[in-house]
Design an enzyme around this catalytic site. Structure first.
Site, mmCIF file in Angstrom:
data_model
loop_
_atom_site.group_PDB
_atom_site.id
_atom_site.type_symbol
_atom_site.label_atom_id
_atom_site.label_comp_id
_atom_site.label_asym_id
_atom_site.label_seq_id
_atom_site.Cartn_x
_atom_site.Cartn_y
_atom_site.Cartn_z
ATOM 1 N N CYS A 329 33.541 43.895 41.508
ATOM 2 C CA CYS A 329 32.403 44.309 42.393
ATOM 3 C C CYS A 329 31.964 46.007 41.965
ATOM 4 O O CYS A 329 29.869 45.717 41.521
ATOM 5 C CB CYS A 329 33.257 45.362 43.525
ATOM 6 S SG CYS A 329 34.734 44.115 44.058
ATOM 7 N N ARG A 358 45.173 41.983 37.247
ATOM 8 C CA ARG A 358 46.157 42.684 38.254
ATOM 9 C C ARG A 358 47.436 42.423 37.580
ATOM 10 O O ARG A 358 47.605 41.976 37.884
ATOM 11 C CB ARG A 358 45.200 42.816 39.681
ATOM 12 C CG ARG A 358 43.651 42.245 40.154
ATOM 13 C CD ARG A 358 43.976 41.914 41.392
ATOM 14 N NE ARG A 358 42.854 41.496 41.337
ATOM 15 C CZ ARG A 358 42.025 40.838 42.935
ATOM 16 N NH1 ARG A 358 42.866 41.002 44.291
ATOM 17 N NH2 ARG A 358 40.660 40.942 42.739
ATOM 18 N N GLN A 376 37.042 35.362 39.074
ATOM 19 C CA GLN A 376 37.260 34.950 40.634
ATOM 20 C C GLN A 376 36.231 34.266 41.064
ATOM 21 O O GLN A 376 35.349 34.690 40.187
ATOM 22 C CB GLN A 376 37.531 36.268 41.211
ATOM 23 C CG GLN A 376 36.744 36.423 41.844
ATOM 24 C CD GLN A 376 38.718 36.494 43.355
ATOM 25 O OE1 GLN A 376 39.495 36.119 42.720
ATOM 26 N NE2 GLN A 376 38.452 37.093 44.389
ATOM 27 N N ASP A 378 33.317 34.612 42.419
ATOM 28 C CA ASP A 378 32.811 36.086 43.641
ATOM 29 C C ASP A 378 31.442 35.766 43.915
ATOM 30 O O ASP A 378 30.469 35.279 43.022
ATOM 31 C CB ASP A 378 33.202 37.026 42.686
ATOM 32 C CG ASP A 378 33.948 38.314 43.103
ATOM 33 O OD1 ASP A 378 33.443 38.459 44.840
ATOM 34 O OD2 ASP A 378 34.335 39.463 42.503
ATOM 35 N N HIS A 380 28.377 39.224 45.471
ATOM 36 C CA HIS A 380 27.748 40.017 46.115
ATOM 37 C C HIS A 380 26.062 39.727 46.591
ATOM 38 O O HIS A 380 25.568 39.817 45.674
ATOM 39 C CB HIS A 380 27.677 41.531 45.092
ATOM 40 C CG HIS A 380 29.497 41.923 44.256
ATOM 41 N ND1 HIS A 380 29.634 41.253 43.614
ATOM 42 C CD2 HIS A 380 29.971 42.473 44.954
ATOM 43 C CE1 HIS A 380 30.996 41.431 44.012
ATOM 44 N NE2 HIS A 380 31.498 42.470 44.223
ATOM 45 N N LYS A 460 36.745 42.827 57.170
ATOM 46 C CA LYS A 460 36.801 41.550 55.851
ATOM 47 C C LYS A 460 37.004 40.154 57.039
ATOM 48 O O LYS A 460 37.839 40.802 58.234
ATOM 49 C CB LYS A 460 37.455 41.531 55.057
ATOM 50 C CG LYS A 460 39.253 41.221 55.050
ATOM 51 C CD LYS A 460 40.223 41.509 53.272
ATOM 52 C CE LYS A 460 41.047 41.419 53.865
ATOM 53 N NZ LYS A 460 42.256 41.488 52.594
ATOM 54 N N HIS A 506 30.817 41.304 49.941
ATOM 55 C CA HIS A 506 31.579 41.016 48.794
ATOM 56 C C HIS A 506 31.663 39.219 49.221
ATOM 57 O O HIS A 506 32.663 39.297 50.411
ATOM 58 C CB HIS A 506 32.868 41.885 48.413
ATOM 59 C CG HIS A 506 32.489 42.740 48.678
ATOM 60 N ND1 HIS A 506 32.600 43.403 47.104
ATOM 61 C CD2 HIS A 506 32.859 44.108 48.740
ATOM 62 C CE1 HIS A 506 32.433 44.537 47.061
ATOM 63 N NE2 HIS A 506 32.193 44.995 47.957
#
Length: 634
Positions: A329, A358, A376, A378, A380, A460, A506
């Site tokens: 992000c 992580r 990921q 991902d 945005h 979410k 996201h």
């Protein structure tokens, strides 16, 4: 249940009636302890000081099975304490498909120990021992557990207990627990102790080592038998086993929680990502790549330092501290901020297949499903508030398209609301939650609410899919964020020359590519669809004199873009065929004297009996059609 109690009869229509003449006849007694009905009648404890309503749970209710297995966990702990008095017990929650309980013991439980525990559980079931609730002052509860030497329970009561503490007793076993529970142990008729494993107190790998016993229970013996059969099938489908057998990936002790992709597995990953890229290009996404390591100030600005510090890795260089990104992000926000944005640019859809890290305790690492490094899928989306609904509707459609392509048709949708630790104003959270609900309503899909489970920066939508064994997996997610724009000072120029902050969406469709890969392997039992399979056809020449013809066929098929392998090892045919079956290759192609002479191929199709005779051109046409149509089976 402790007296006084009220005898309540369940009528055929499912309604509750109290005996004639009872002072509470026709009135739902307040404060009754919820319990699963044992047959047609049940005794409920009446608590006049409580304002709670009566709630009747049956095995058909999701909450009923949860209570049933919670009580089963207490039964397990009672059996363990009977057989191993020196064992100290931690926590024992119900989980998907069963329950577990953690114990501190000197030696790990053996298979023989687990068998003895199951026998003892069945003995306690026959005794129909009641589950009795006791309410103690907090200090009294601490004293009781201290006298018993149950230091884990002392710690939990001190941390979580109110002034008055709820505990439950079943025989000699006493536990800190809010309940509710079934009336007595006799209700738990179908149970099975499954396995044990290493664990840590509170999941902290630097903490006290524990032994975790897994078990399951059902209200119906036939359901349990079917469940145990599914567990055996799950072992056969374990992605770690398939990954080893098909040489797809490695997990090595030299890099715990990180994946070594082998050529066959890397090919599948690349085709997954290429498929996603094609779908995103059609939807006007622009792909970016952001740095793996960012200055600590960026993570402070994004809120991750306050809310996610314990899950991050940090390094120091040039007297500066940097965080290895756990999420993509902030990098996307810096890309957005790098240019002047206009309302004409919105919605701006930035996708990234970002490599994230992580921290996960070593005790919970598991194959591809729990890792420390992952890719990921991902994106945005930066948009105006009035564009949120349309964007979320489009994203829901994208999720259904992607998962439908792999045969995942049972998708449960869940809206997660504001958690206890969060950033942003109450007003912005309410706006975000309303926008998600309106989008789901427009999409026409059923959904449920998961209260308090949103991300720290916004609510979410989570998508849970069921695999071939009916197991539920949380995969795709769509998250609304009203906090990133002010945190990174993001604006766009409005039509009237002013400035407004964008809303950030996201989203991850595959989620972690590693976790999705594991899900796909287990869903298909390693029999991947032709279009994504590592090898689409395996050519097996019977003898050395057939190798030249096999090489010629392989070259012709490869020239058309197909993934072909030739097993020309000097091994027995039966061995080579078994190897191809283990690899779950869609097509096995055998070449012997007849095939070479007639310029044909003897083709065996995965999942089908017998073989058929095809030309090379006919096999190419079939491979092409299956690839183009993204067929699930050959």
């Amino acid at each position: 249940v402790p007296s006084p109690s009220i005898r309540i009869r369940l009528t055929e229509g499912g309604e509750v009636s109290l005996p004639t003449g009872d002072p509470l006849a026709g009135v739902a007694p307040a404060g009754a302890v919820a319990a699963i009905l044992d047959g047609r009648e049940v005794d409920l404890a009446y608590c006049p000081e409580s304002d709670a309503d009566v709630r009747f749970l049956t095995p058909a209710d999701a909450g009923g099975l949860h209570v049933f297995r919670h009580s089963s966990a207490h039964l397990l702990a009672a059996a363990v304490k009977d057989l191993f008095p020196e064992a100290r017990y931690g926590i024992g929650p119900p989980i998907e498909g069963g329950f577990y309980y953690d114990f501190r013991v000197e030696e790990p439980f053996s298979r023989e120990d687990l068998d003895r525990i199951e026998v003892r559980m069945r003995e306690l079931v026959k005794q129909r021992i009641p589950f009795e609730r006791e309410i103690l002052d907090k200090d009294d509860a601490i004293r009781v557990f201290e006298e018993q030497g149950e230091f884990f329970k002392v710690e939990l009561v001190r941390e979580k207990g109110d002034a008055r503490v709820s505990c439950y007793r079943v025989g000699d076993f006493f536990d800190f627990c809010e309940g509710p529970h079934v009336p007595h142990t006799g209700v738990i008729r179908a149970l099975k102790v499954l396995s044990s494993s290493n664990a840590y107190w509170k999941g902290d790998s630097s903490g006290i080592p524990m032994q975790r016993i897994y078990a399951t229970s059902f209200t119906d013996r036939k359901e349990m038998a079917a469940h145990l059969a599914r567990l055996e099938e799950a072992k056969r489908r374990d992605h770690r086993r398939i990954g080893r057998d098909q040489r797809l990936f490695l997990i090595l002790p030299e890099a715990p929680g990180q994946v070594f992709w082998l050529p066959a597995g890397m090919g599948v990953v690349n085709r997954l990502l290429d498929s996603m890229r094609e779908k995103l290009e059609r939807r006007s996404y622009q792909e970016i790549r952001t740095p793996l390591i960012l200055n600590e100030s960026v993570w402070a600005r994004s809120g991750h330092l306050d809310h996610y510090r314990d899950n991050m890795f940090f390094i120091e260089s040039d007297e500066n501290r940097f965080g290895i990104k756990p999420m993509n992000c902030p990098g996307a926000a810096l890309v957005y901020r790098s240019d002047i944005r206009s309302y004409r640019d919105l919605p701006l859809r930035l996708s990234e297949f970002g490599h994230c890290h992580r921290f996960e305790p070593s005790g919970v690492l598991s194959g591809l499903t729990r890792v420390r490094a992952f890719t990921q899928d991902d994106a945005h989306v930066y948009c105006r508030l009035d564009q949120v609904r349309a964007e979320v509707v489009a994203l829901v459609d994208l999720v259904k398209e992607v998962y439908g392509e792999f045969g995942f048709e049972d998708i449960q949708i869940e809206v997660s609301t504001r958690p206890e630790k969060s950033v942003g104003t109450t007003e912005s959270w309410e706006q975000a939650e309303v926008a998600l609900v309106e989008a789901l309503t427009e999409s026409g899909d059923a959904w449920s609410v998961n209260s308090g489970d949103g991300a720290f920066y916004g609510p979410k939508i989570d998508f849970h899919v069921r695999d071939a064994l009916r197991r539920s997996h949380q995969c795709a997610t769509i998250q609304l964020d009203f906090s990133q724009a002010p945190a990174f000072d993001l604006y766009y120029a409005t039509e009237d020359g002013g400035r407004e902050r964008p809303v950030v969406i996201h989203r991850a469709i595959l989620g972690s590519v590693e976790r999705f890969f594991a899900l796909l392997l287990e869903h298909t039992a390693g029999a991947l669809p032709v279009w994504i399979a590592p090898v689409q056809a395996m050519l097996i020449p019977i003898a050395d004199r057939h190798q030249a013809a096999a090489a010629e066929v392989a070259d012709a098929l490869r020239a058309e873009g197909f993934r072909i392998a030739v097993d020309d090892r000097r091994e027995k045919m039966g061995y080579k065929i078994r190897e191809a079956e283990v690899a779950r290759v869609p097509f096995m192609v055998v070449l012997g004297d007849r095939e070479v002479e007639e310029d044909t191929l003897a083709v065996r199709t995965r999942g089908k009996r017998g073989q058929e005779i095809l030309t090379t051109a006919a096999l190419a046409d079939r491979l092409g059609e299956l690839t183009k149509n993204r067929s699930l089976t050959p």
